[in-house]
Design a protein around this motif. Structure first.
Motif, PDB file in Angstrom:
ATOM      1  N   VAL A   1      34.549  48.796  24.670  1.00 36.65           N
ATOM      2  CA  VAL A   1      35.914  49.260  24.403  1.00 36.65           C
ATOM      3  C   VAL A   1      37.013  48.371  24.971  1.00 36.65           C
ATOM      4  CG1 VAL A   1      35.205  51.671  24.248  1.00 36.65           C
ATOM      5  CG2 VAL A   1      36.061  50.769  26.429  1.00 36.65           C
ATOM      6  N   SER A   2      36.712  47.538  25.961  1.00 35.51           N
ATOM      7  CA  SER A   2      37.831  46.909  26.664  1.00 35.51           C
ATOM      8  C   SER A   2      38.079  45.478  26.203  1.00 35.51           C
ATOM      9  CB  SER A   2      37.570  46.934  28.169  1.00 35.51           C
ATOM     10  OG  SER A   2      36.535  46.050  28.494  1.00 35.51           O
ATOM     11  N   GLN A   3      39.314  45.032  26.436  1.00 34.99           N
ATOM     12  CA  GLN A   3      39.659  43.636  26.188  1.00 34.99           C
ATOM     13  C   GLN A   3      39.602  42.840  27.488  1.00 34.99           C
ATOM     14  OE1 GLN A   3      41.661  46.158  24.456  1.00 34.99           O
ATOM     15  NE2 GLN A   3      39.958  45.731  23.071  1.00 34.99           N
ATOM     16  N   ARG A   4      39.965  43.545  28.579  1.00 40.01           N
ATOM     17  CA  ARG A   4      39.881  42.882  29.883  1.00 40.01           C
ATOM     18  C   ARG A   4      39.050  43.747  30.820  1.00 40.01           C
ATOM     19  NH1 ARG A   4      42.774  38.465  30.772  1.00 40.01           N
ATOM     20  NH2 ARG A   4      42.813  38.681  33.041  1.00 40.01           N
ATOM     21  N   THR A   5      38.340  43.086  31.714  1.00 40.57           N
ATOM     22  CA  THR A   5      37.478  43.810  32.641  1.00 40.57           C
ATOM     23  C   THR A   5      37.771  43.335  34.061  1.00 40.57           C
ATOM     24  OG1 THR A   5      35.725  44.101  31.016  1.00 40.57           O
ATOM     25  CG2 THR A   5      35.072  44.220  33.328  1.00 40.57           C
ATOM     26  N   ALA A   6      37.803  44.307  34.970  1.00 43.79           N
ATOM     27  CA  ALA A   6      37.969  43.978  36.386  1.00 43.79           C
ATOM     28  C   ALA A   6      36.769  44.531  37.127  1.00 43.79           C
ATOM     29  CB  ALA A   6      39.266  44.578  36.928  1.00 43.79           C
ATOM     30  N   PHE A   7      36.149  43.675  37.959  1.00 42.06           N
ATOM     31  CA  PHE A   7      34.959  44.110  38.697  1.00 42.06           C
ATOM     32  C   PHE A   7      35.339  44.360  40.149  1.00 42.06           C
ATOM     33  CE2 PHE A   7      31.263  42.642  41.315  1.00 42.06           C
ATOM     34  CZ  PHE A   7      30.542  43.816  41.184  1.00 42.06           C
ATOM     35  N   PHE A   8      35.126  45.559  40.614  1.00 41.59           N
ATOM     36  CA  PHE A   8      35.435  45.953  41.991  1.00 41.59           C
ATOM     37  C   PHE A   8      34.146  46.036  42.780  1.00 41.59           C
ATOM     38  CE2 PHE A   8      39.878  47.564  42.088  1.00 41.59           C
ATOM     39  CZ  PHE A   8      40.172  47.437  40.751  1.00 41.59           C
ATOM     40  N   HIS A   9      34.241  45.638  44.064  1.00 47.17           N
ATOM     41  CA  HIS A   9      33.085  45.811  44.925  1.00 47.17           C
ATOM     42  C   HIS A   9      33.572  46.015  46.356  1.00 47.17           C
ATOM     43  CE1 HIS A   9      29.104  45.735  46.386  1.00 47.17           C
ATOM     44  NE2 HIS A   9      29.154  44.531  46.942  1.00 47.17           N
ATOM     45  N   LEU A  10      33.156  47.098  46.977  1.00 46.46           N
ATOM     46  CA  LEU A  10      33.474  47.418  48.365  1.00 46.46           C
ATOM     47  C   LEU A  10      34.963  47.301  48.668  1.00 46.46           C
ATOM     48  CD1 LEU A  10      30.463  45.577  50.031  1.00 46.46           C
ATOM     49  CD2 LEU A  10      30.746  48.033  49.796  1.00 46.46           C
ATOM     50  N   GLY A  11      35.767  47.793  47.778  1.00 44.04           N
ATOM     51  CA  GLY A  11      37.201  47.834  48.032  1.00 44.04           C
ATOM     52  C   GLY A  11      37.930  46.544  47.694  1.00 44.04           C
ATOM     53  N   HIS A  12      37.206  45.550  47.151  1.00 43.89           N
ATOM     54  CA  HIS A  12      37.855  44.311  46.733  1.00 43.89           C
ATOM     55  C   HIS A  12      37.791  44.179  45.233  1.00 43.89           C
ATOM     56  CE1 HIS A  12      38.322  42.647  50.734  1.00 43.89           C
ATOM     57  NE2 HIS A  12      37.084  43.046  51.008  1.00 43.89           N
ATOM     58  N   LEU A  13      38.813  43.547  44.675  1.00 42.62           N
ATOM     59  CA  LEU A  13      38.727  43.163  43.270  1.00 42.62           C
ATOM     60  C   LEU A  13      38.051  41.792  43.256  1.00 42.62           C
ATOM     61  CD1 LEU A  13      39.398  43.461  40.288  1.00 42.62           C
ATOM     62  CD2 LEU A  13      41.653  42.543  40.767  1.00 42.62           C
ATOM     63  N   ILE A  14      36.806  41.738  42.748  1.00 45.87           N
ATOM     64  CA  ILE A  14      36.028  40.503  42.847  1.00 45.87           C
ATOM     65  C   ILE A  14      36.430  39.540  41.741  1.00 45.87           C
ATOM     66  CG2 ILE A  14      33.694  39.514  42.890  1.00 45.87           C
ATOM     67  CD1 ILE A  14      34.160  41.426  45.204  1.00 45.87           C
TER      68      ILE A  14
ATOM     69  N   GLU B   1      39.735  36.027  47.961  1.00 45.34           N
ATOM     70  CA  GLU B   1      40.412  35.490  46.775  1.00 45.34           C
ATOM     71  C   GLU B   1      39.732  36.031  45.526  1.00 45.34           C
ATOM     72  OE1 GLU B   1      43.556  33.913  45.333  1.00 45.34           O
ATOM     73  OE2 GLU B   1      43.167  33.553  47.470  1.00 45.34           O
ATOM     74  N   THR B   2      40.500  36.715  44.681  1.00 46.53           N
ATOM     75  CA  THR B   2      39.942  37.218  43.432  1.00 46.53           C
ATOM     76  C   THR B   2      39.800  36.077  42.434  1.00 46.53           C
ATOM     77  OG1 THR B   2      41.024  39.321  43.789  1.00 46.53           O
ATOM     78  CG2 THR B   2      40.312  38.858  41.558  1.00 46.53           C
ATOM     79  N   VAL B   3      38.664  36.067  41.744  1.00 47.63           N
ATOM     80  CA  VAL B   3      38.482  35.056  40.695  1.00 47.63           C
ATOM     81  C   VAL B   3      39.152  35.568  39.431  1.00 47.63           C
ATOM     82  CG1 VAL B   3      36.789  33.797  39.327  1.00 47.63           C
ATOM     83  CG2 VAL B   3      36.307  34.360  41.704  1.00 47.63           C
ATOM     84  N   ARG B   4      40.065  34.793  38.904  1.00 48.17           N
ATOM     85  CA  ARG B   4      40.834  35.273  37.753  1.00 48.17           C
ATOM     86  C   ARG B   4      40.670  34.321  36.569  1.00 48.17           C
ATOM     87  NH1 ARG B   4      44.326  39.026  39.995  1.00 48.17           N
ATOM     88  NH2 ARG B   4      44.475  38.741  42.231  1.00 48.17           N
ATOM     89  N   THR B   5      40.516  34.902  35.406  1.00 49.40           N
ATOM     90  CA  THR B   5      40.520  34.093  34.188  1.00 49.40           C
ATOM     91  C   THR B   5      41.695  34.580  33.342  1.00 49.40           C
ATOM     92  OG1 THR B   5      38.135  34.183  34.305  1.00 49.40           O
ATOM     93  CG2 THR B   5      39.102  33.280  32.304  1.00 49.40           C
ATOM     94  N   PRO B   6      42.653  33.718  33.036  1.00 48.78           N
ATOM     95  CA  PRO B   6      43.823  34.172  32.272  1.00 48.78           C
ATOM     96  C   PRO B   6      43.441  34.603  30.869  1.00 48.78           C
ATOM     97  CG  PRO B   6      43.926  31.810  32.685  1.00 48.78           C
ATOM     98  CD  PRO B   6      42.728  32.301  33.395  1.00 48.78           C
TER      99      PRO B   6
ATOM    100  N   HIS C   1      34.334  37.224  28.442  1.00 46.97           N
ATOM    101  CA  HIS C   1      34.138  36.180  29.439  1.00 46.97           C
ATOM    102  C   HIS C   1      33.409  36.725  30.663  1.00 46.97           C
ATOM    103  CE1 HIS C   1      35.259  32.319  31.294  1.00 46.97           C
ATOM    104  NE2 HIS C   1      35.266  33.032  32.400  1.00 46.97           N
ATOM    105  N   VAL C   2      33.870  37.893  31.158  1.00 48.45           N
ATOM    106  CA  VAL C   2      33.275  38.461  32.365  1.00 48.45           C
ATOM    107  C   VAL C   2      31.814  38.827  32.117  1.00 48.45           C
ATOM    108  CG1 VAL C   2      33.344  40.435  33.961  1.00 48.45           C
ATOM    109  CG2 VAL C   2      35.458  39.287  33.302  1.00 48.45           C
ATOM    110  N   PHE C   3      31.522  39.309  30.921  1.00 47.53           N
ATOM    111  CA  PHE C   3      30.139  39.742  30.679  1.00 47.53           C
ATOM    112  C   PHE C   3      29.210  38.611  30.298  1.00 47.53           C
ATOM    113  CE2 PHE C   3      31.954  43.982  30.579  1.00 47.53           C
ATOM    114  CZ  PHE C   3      30.968  44.670  31.263  1.00 47.53           C
TER     115      PHE C   3
ATOM    116  N   GLU D   1      38.348  39.296  37.641  1.00 50.02           N
ATOM    117  CA  GLU D   1      38.951  39.929  36.461  1.00 50.02           C
ATOM    118  C   GLU D   1      39.184  38.868  35.398  1.00 50.02           C
ATOM    119  OE1 GLU D   1      42.525  40.246  35.384  1.00 50.02           O
ATOM    120  OE2 GLU D   1      43.630  39.346  37.043  1.00 50.02           O
ATOM    121  N   GLY D   2      39.050  39.304  34.159  1.00 48.87           N
ATOM    122  CA  GLY D   2      39.222  38.345  33.080  1.00 48.87           C
ATOM    123  C   GLY D   2      38.959  39.012  31.745  1.00 48.87           C
TER     124      GLY D   2
END
Lengths: 445, 272
Positions: free
Chosen positions: B233-246, B11-16, B253-255, B248-249
């Motif tokens: 530079v970004s407004q939204r960030t997605a963190f990938f690890h080992l082929g999964h999207l861990i 399950e990807t953790v998502r922040t709207p 917030h992500v940082f 995004e938000g």
């Protein structure tokens, strides 16, 4: 200077570190020795190769350069209308027909005047005629047919000496062997010396070598027909193998899926490059001549066969050149929305062009020197007349060399080497073009 | 470790997004396999329009693979298989009827290594409009080239040498030339695959500034190894690890407040 201000830390100058450094030194020495050894071997190999190359070129040039000169005997010919056109018809057709020996009479008359011999002394006349090529009569005939206004005039004509006289003048037939074992007798030597002293007999540039076709008389034989035949063949090979080879490689390299079938094709192409060329000759004989009924000895068939031998070389070179184009260029093209075909033809192929052209010209050079398949399809024939189309019988440079090499006359020996020099000059020219094209098309990326 | 994770339902953790931007690209359960090796294990993410979305993660985590799915550049790799759905403005990108050439004109790409064509600077930028027939006349084409170079902040540096080869520029200029080339066909989305990894810090700063300006007109997706860059530079960030999207938000917030332990570990430099 600043080095002195900064002395090495003491720990590196004494103690266990010294031992460590010296141990590394021993290893370094061995490595340097190995490198020096390898370099020496390399230098030796290059030197050996250069020596053999020099020997090869040296022996061919030394043997062949004399053939670029030819002994000529210049005599004033009286173009007597009574002999040339006894019935008054001076048209070229009339000159070419009729008694062919009447031109020998012109030569005999000229000889009698030049050597100042008694017209009734037949022995002396024949000794003189011995010096002249037996092709002199026909030569005179075609000369008059080409220019009928000569009739009635007196003009100096440079006749060819026979091959044996030529060899004697050039020193390849030595004068110090007993007369009975010599092709040039003492009476001939007297005449040669006299003509030489008069300035009538001398060496001139051998144009016949480049313009004439096959002849049993070495002084009349030339590589002209072979040159034209080779040229036609190269045109056929270029026109067929460049587009076919390049298109085939582009398909295989850029479009074809990588599966068992394309692997099989690739292995087969690599194997075809190693197939002995005489096998291609047999294939050409069976398919182009026996099945398709194309004419024998024709440069078209020769070109078709040589195309088959050249295609693998061109395909392998082109594929290597395409592979060498960085994938980033393909990605750039595709990424901007170019189709696969646009990417290949706009970006990949121009970058691969130097390699493609080099491969093609090396392939053509191979084809130019190829002999065995041409023997199979009959391009080893006695062809006197120039082929006007690629469908006419012709010979090729390498087969001409092969044929001359089997002739016993001394004069043919030097002509064989001369023909090899001509072939090598052609190859050198083609390779130079390859280098120039490579330079012209080379671009950085 | 990856085998274990592949079997566990993920399950990807998502922040709207608080800004409530419209969504340009939807992806659902995207899986990519190269031959036997699975590179992506089902990635679902919505990419906001006219914003910069950064993909971060350690090497080999699948972020570049995922980026290349969006304009179907993975089609060119033998043995690559893509499953799942990706839609661009509700149009299925992997629809067999969709023209991939048209798709790539709408979704431009900038690569890791600057790869200008070995042609003049002008021809580099003009190539795209030429093959797509975007310019009616020569003057039209010149205008497109000039505006594209201006948008890529390169025009002032090269205006006197448009006929010189693009390969003669410096690395940073070459990359901006590639960006100009991409925007010359007026794409809607620009994908950037580590666009600054071959550049020095000054050239990097220029590209980052440029990305920030381009955001007004284009949807930008950027893959980067540099977390500072993603943060800048970004407004939204997605963190990938080992082929999964861990996770995004929104980038801040992500940082500053990641919800996942692995995200925290990565951005604090505990692995990667």
């Amino acid at each position: 200077m600043t080095d002195r201000a900064l002395p090495l830390p003491p720990s590196q100058l004494s103690g266990p570190d010294v031992r460590k450094i010296s141990r590394i030194d021993i290893g370094l020495k061995r490595r340097y020795a190995a490198e020096r050894r390898f370099r020496t071997f390399g230098l030796m190999a290059v030197a050996l190769a250069l020596t053999f190359l020099a020997l090869l070129f040296g022996s061919i040039v030394l043997r062949g350069y004399t053939a670029f000169q030819q002994t000529r005997i210049t005599m004033i010919v009286d173009f007597d209308p009574a002999i040339i056109a006894p019935d008054g018809d001076r048209s070229p057709a009339a000159i070419m027909s009729g008694n062919a020996f009447r031109f020998d009479d012109l030569i005999a008359a000229a000889l009698v005047r030049t050597l100042e011999i008694d017209p009734n002394d037949e022995d002396a006349l024949y000794d003189g005629l011995d010096l002249l090529s037996k092709g002199s009569g026909p030569m005179l005939r075609s000369m008059i047919a080409a220019d009928p206004t000569l009739i009635g005039t007196k003009k100096a004509v440079a006749f060819y000496a026979t091959g044996d006289v030529d060899s004697f003048v050039k020193g390849t037939i030595p004068a110090d062997v007993p007369e009975s074992q010599r092709l040039i007798k003492d009476k001939h030597i007297v005449l040669i010396d006299r003509l030489k002293a008069d300035g009538a007999l001398r060496l001139a540039f051998n144009t016949a070598l480049f313009t004439n076709g096959a002849s049993t008389r070495p002084e009349m034989a030339g590589v002209g027909v072979a040159l034209v035949g080779s040229l036609y063949m190269m045109l056929v090979v270029l026109v067929l193998s460049l587009p076919l080879g390049v298109a085939g490689s582009i398909y295989l390299e850029e479009f074809a899926p990588k599966n068992r079938w394309t692997d099989l094709i690739e292995v087969n192409i690599n194997n075809l490059a190693a197939v002995p060329s005489i096998v291609y000759g047999l294939l050409g004989l069976a398919v182009f001549i026996n099945f398709a009924h194309l004419p024998r000895s024709a440069s078209l068939v020769g070109g078709l066969v040589l195309t088959l031998t050249t295609l693998p070389t061109i395909i392998i070179a082109t594929r290597a050149a395409l592979k060498a184009v960085p994938p980033s260029i393909r990605e750039a093209g595709l990424g901007i929305g170019a189709s696969k075909m646009q990417t290949v033809f706009h970006h990949v192929l121009p970058l691969a062009m130097p390699g493609v052209l080099t491969g093609t010209i090396i392939g053509l050079a191979h084809a130019l020197g190829e002999t065995a398949p041409l023997l199979m399809i009959g391009m080893k024939a006695f062809i006197v007349d120039y082929p006007s189309t690629p469908l006419d019988p012709a010979t090729a440079l390498p087969t001409q060399i092969y044929m001359w090499a089997t002739e016993p006359e001394r004069a043919f020996t030097e002509r064989t080497s001369a023909a090899i020099i001509v072939l090598l000059a052609f190859l050198l020219a083609m390779n130079s073009i390859a280098i120039l094209l490579r330079r012209a098309f080379e671009r950085r990326w | 470790m990856s085998a274990v994770q592949a079997t566990v339902p993920f399950e990807t953790v998502r922040t709207p997004d608080a800004a409530g931007r419209p969504i340009k690209i939807h992806t659902r359960n995207v899986k990519v396999t190269y031959g036997q090796k699975q590179a992506l294990h089902g990635v679902s993410i919505d990419i906001a329009e006219k914003a910069v979305t950064a993909f971060i993660g350690p090497s080999g985590c699948g972020k570049s693979t995922f980026l290349r799915c969006i304009n179907r550049m993975n089609d060119t790799i033998a043995g690559a298989r893509v499953e799942g759905t990706i839609t661009l403005d509700d149009q299925d990108v992997y629809d067999p009827d969709l023209d991939v050439v048209e798709l790539r004109a709408r979704v431009g790409m900038v690569f890791q290594k600057p790869n200008p064509f070995p042609k003049s600077i002008f021809d580099n930028v003009a190539y795209g409009p030429r093959i797509h027939g975007l310019a009616r006349s020569k003057a039209d084409l010149e205008e497109i080239v000039v505006t594209s170079l201006q948008k890529a902040s390169l025009f002032n540096e090269v205006k006197d040498r448009l006929t010189e080869p693009g390969t003669g520029l410096s690395g940073g200029q070459q990359q901006r030339l590639c960006i100009a080339r991409a925007i010359a066909v007026s794409p809607e989305v620009i994908l950037m695959d580590e666009p600054c990894s071959a550049l020095d810090p000054i050239a990097t700063a220029k590209i980052e500034e440029l990305i920030d300006e381009l955001r007004a007109n284009f949807t930008i997706v950027i893959v980067t190894h540099s977390m500072q860059q993603a943060a800048r530079v970004s407004q939204r960030t997605a963190f990938f690890h080992l082929g999964h999207l861990i996770e995004e938000g929104p980038t801040d917030h992500v940082f500053t407040n990641p919800l996942e332990q692995r995200t925290l570990d990565y951005i604090t430099g505990r692995f990667g």
